[in-house]
Write a protein that holds these residues in place. Structure first.
Motif, PDB file in Angstrom:
ATOM      1  N   LEU A   1      92.136  79.338 -75.119  1.00  0.00           N
ATOM      2  CA  LEU A   1      91.869  78.595 -73.889  1.00  0.00           C
ATOM      3  C   LEU A   1      92.389  79.343 -72.668  1.00  0.00           C
ATOM      4  O   LEU A   1      93.536  79.775 -72.635  1.00  0.00           O
ATOM      5  CB  LEU A   1      92.534  77.221 -73.937  1.00  0.00           C
ATOM      6  N   LEU A   2      91.549  79.468 -71.680  1.00  0.00           N
ATOM      7  CA  LEU A   2      91.962  80.043 -70.401  1.00  0.00           C
ATOM      8  C   LEU A   2      92.803  79.023 -69.643  1.00  0.00           C
ATOM      9  O   LEU A   2      92.745  77.824 -69.931  1.00  0.00           O
ATOM     10  CB  LEU A   2      90.721  80.386 -69.572  1.00  0.00           C
ATOM     11  N   PRO A   3      93.571  79.470 -68.666  1.00  0.00           N
ATOM     12  CA  PRO A   3      94.242  78.495 -67.802  1.00  0.00           C
ATOM     13  C   PRO A   3      93.205  77.543 -67.200  1.00  0.00           C
ATOM     14  O   PRO A   3      92.124  77.970 -66.794  1.00  0.00           O
ATOM     15  CB  PRO A   3      94.890  79.366 -66.720  1.00  0.00           C
ATOM     16  N   ARG A   4      93.541  76.267 -67.210  1.00  0.00           N
ATOM     17  CA  ARG A   4      92.654  75.174 -66.764  1.00  0.00           C
ATOM     18  C   ARG A   4      91.490  74.932 -67.715  1.00  0.00           C
ATOM     19  O   ARG A   4      90.586  74.150 -67.412  1.00  0.00           O
ATOM     20  CB  ARG A   4      92.192  75.404 -65.329  1.00  0.00           C
ATOM     21  N   GLY A   5      91.485  75.596 -68.869  1.00  0.00           N
ATOM     22  CA  GLY A   5      90.454  75.347 -69.867  1.00  0.00           C
ATOM     23  C   GLY A   5      90.610  73.965 -70.474  1.00  0.00           C
ATOM     24  O   GLY A   5      91.718  73.461 -70.643  1.00  0.00           O
ATOM     25  N   ARG A   6      89.500  73.339 -70.797  1.00  0.00           N
ATOM     26  CA  ARG A   6      89.501  71.988 -71.343  1.00  0.00           C
ATOM     27  C   ARG A   6      89.155  72.037 -72.822  1.00  0.00           C
ATOM     28  O   ARG A   6      88.498  72.964 -73.289  1.00  0.00           O
ATOM     29  CB  ARG A   6      88.494  71.104 -70.612  1.00  0.00           C
TER      30      ARG A   6
END
Length: 70
Positions: free
Chosen positions: A24-29
Motif C-alpha cells: 500500500l502506498l501512503p494514503r492507499g485504501r
C-alpha cells in the motif's frame, strides 16, 4: 498500490498484513472481506498497527473492514 482488496478468511488476512502494508502506498485504501464476525477483532488488531480503520460493516455473519494507510 493505491487500492487493495481481498476476500479471504481471517487467518490469511492476518498472515498477509505485513505484505499488504508494504504494497500500500501512503494514503492507499484497502477493503478486506471474508471475515466472520467472531474473527473481526483479531484482524482489526493487526491492521490498526499500520492503518486508520473505518467502522466495520456487517452483512449477516460477514464483516467488511476497510481503511487507509496514513
Amino acid at each position: 498500490a493505491e487500492l487493495l482488496t481481498a476476500n479471504i478468511l481471517a487467518a490469511p488476512l492476518i498472515e498477509l498484513a505485513p505484505r499488504f502494508s508494504q504494497l500500500l502506498l501512503p494514503r492507499g485504501r484497502f477493503a478486506l472481506s471474508g471475515i466472520l464476525e467472531e474473527q473481526s477483532d483479531s484482524v482489526r488488531q493487526v491492521y490498526r498497527n499500520f492503518a486508520r480503520l473505518d467502522p466495520p460493516q456487517q452483512q449477516g455473519e460477514w464483516i467488511l473492514l476497510s481503511g487507509q494507510k496514513p
